[in-house]
Design an enzyme around this catalytic site. Structure first.
Site, mmCIF file in Angstrom:
data_model
loop_
_atom_site.group_PDB
_atom_site.id
_atom_site.type_symbol
_atom_site.label_atom_id
_atom_site.label_comp_id
_atom_site.label_asym_id
_atom_site.label_seq_id
_atom_site.Cartn_x
_atom_site.Cartn_y
_atom_site.Cartn_z
ATOM 1 N N ASN A 10 -2.676 21.969 -45.924
ATOM 2 C CA ASN A 10 -3.323 22.606 -44.779
ATOM 3 C C ASN A 10 -3.543 24.079 -45.103
ATOM 4 O OD1 ASN A 10 -4.222 23.478 -42.287
ATOM 5 N ND2 ASN A 10 -2.254 23.243 -41.254
ATOM 6 N N LYS A 12 -5.067 26.246 -43.416
ATOM 7 C CA LYS A 12 -5.102 27.066 -42.194
ATOM 8 C C LYS A 12 -6.316 28.020 -42.272
ATOM 9 C CE LYS A 12 -0.210 26.298 -41.617
ATOM 10 N NZ LYS A 12 1.084 26.793 -41.110
ATOM 11 N N HIS A 95 -1.244 19.993 -34.462
ATOM 12 C CA HIS A 95 -0.438 20.928 -35.244
ATOM 13 C C HIS A 95 0.277 21.895 -34.303
ATOM 14 C CE1 HIS A 95 0.655 24.114 -38.069
ATOM 15 N NE2 HIS A 95 0.534 23.215 -39.018
ATOM 16 N N GLU A 97 0.697 24.950 -34.324
ATOM 17 C CA GLU A 97 -0.058 26.164 -33.999
ATOM 18 C C GLU A 97 -1.102 25.894 -32.924
ATOM 19 O OE1 GLU A 97 0.783 27.678 -38.501
ATOM 20 O OE2 GLU A 97 -1.245 27.049 -37.970
ATOM 21 N N GLU A 167 6.895 18.179 -38.226
ATOM 22 C CA GLU A 167 6.924 19.595 -38.589
ATOM 23 C C GLU A 167 7.864 20.351 -37.655
ATOM 24 O OE1 GLU A 167 2.909 20.900 -40.577
ATOM 25 O OE2 GLU A 167 2.682 20.768 -38.421
ATOM 26 N N GLY A 173 6.255 28.257 -42.128
ATOM 27 C CA GLY A 173 5.908 29.625 -42.507
ATOM 28 C C GLY A 173 7.063 30.602 -42.440
ATOM 29 N N SER A 213 7.584 24.541 -44.681
ATOM 30 C CA SER A 213 7.932 25.370 -45.839
ATOM 31 C C SER A 213 8.302 24.534 -47.063
ATOM 32 C CB SER A 213 9.066 26.347 -45.487
ATOM 33 O OG SER A 213 8.641 27.261 -44.489
#
Length: 251
Positions: A10, A12, A95, A97, A167, A173, A213
């Site tokens: 991904n 992003k 996701h 985010e 996730e 991150g 990560s």
């Protein structure tokens, strides 16, 4: 049941330029990748078609999101129909985010999933808990609640087109990674939930991948876990080490 190992990248809102995009595609095109692993990369919408047209054919391309309408006055959105017309086979939905920054509810994610499946797309469906939820012992509860909204709008045969990406939000991150024990426990719980909410067959055949990560240093150990069927990789998918992650099953 044998499940094909799956590694998704991904990107992003990266890379920052067309030049960097070309360099990244070149790196992947020239790499020796494990043919037994399904590889999917997800560039920003602007680069979807150029990447699809320039990347090697054994690497598939995914959109990072889509809407649940085919067309209309929805500024800034991409429809499942447009992705299919552009021969983009996968889309990432739900996701963290999208859920946390853009406030997409599980019901909206379910709507998008249903719409994408109806057009023939494959889905990378993301679920996962925040640090507060994990510390409260609510990991399984949160994952089940996020999945239930999707379960409620799917038929059993729809699951053959879905990859679940677990996730943990606290590990995306941040450099923090769930321990192998934490990852395995979460994946096992998700599979157990699918067994009761959908069917034993779906639980056994659905790929559940880990995202949080993942890097070259930890991918090998994580890849050996019985209920971890691959990875959804963020920052490391922009680096040469992505090749090592793709090849983690044969390192």
């Amino acid at each position: 049941m044998a499940r094909q190992f799956f590694v998704g990248g991904n990107f992003k809102m990266n890379p920052a330029s067309r030049k960097d995009k070309v360099a990244l595609v070149k790196l992947l095109n020239e790499a020796e990748l494990d043919p037994a692993t399904e590889v999917v990369v997800s560039p920003p919408a602007l680069y979807l078609i150029p990447v699809k047209e320039s990347i090697r054919k054994d690497i598939k391309v995914a959109a990072q999101n889509c809407y649940f309408k085919d067309s209309g006055a929805f500024t800034g959105e991409i429809s499942p129909a447009q992705l299919v017309d552009s021969e983009i086979p996968y889309v990432i939905l739900g996701h963290s985010e999208r859920r946390t920054i853009f406030h997409e509810s599980s019901e909206i994610v379910a709507q998008k999933t249903r719409a994408a499946l109806d057009k023939g797309l494959n889905i990378i469906l993301c679920i996962g808990e925040t640090l507060k939820e994990r510390e409260a012992g609510e990991t399984a509860k949160v994952c089940e609640e996020q999945l239930k909204a999707v379960v409620d709008v799917l038929k059993e045969n729809d699951w053959s087109k879905i990859v679940i990406a677990y996730e943990p939000v606290w590990a995306i991150g941040t450099g923090k990674v769930a321990t192998p024990q934490q990852a395995q426990e979460a994946h096992k719980d998700i599979r157990s939930y699918l067994s009761t909410a959908v069917s034993f067959a779906v639980a056994g055949s659905t790929r559940i991948i880990y995202g949080g990560s993942v890097n070259a240093a930890n991918c090998r150990e994580l890849s050996t876990l019985p209920d971890v069927d691959g990875f959804l990789v963020g920052g490391a998918s922009l680096k040469p080490e992505f090749v090592q992650i793709v090849n983690s099953k044969k390192l």
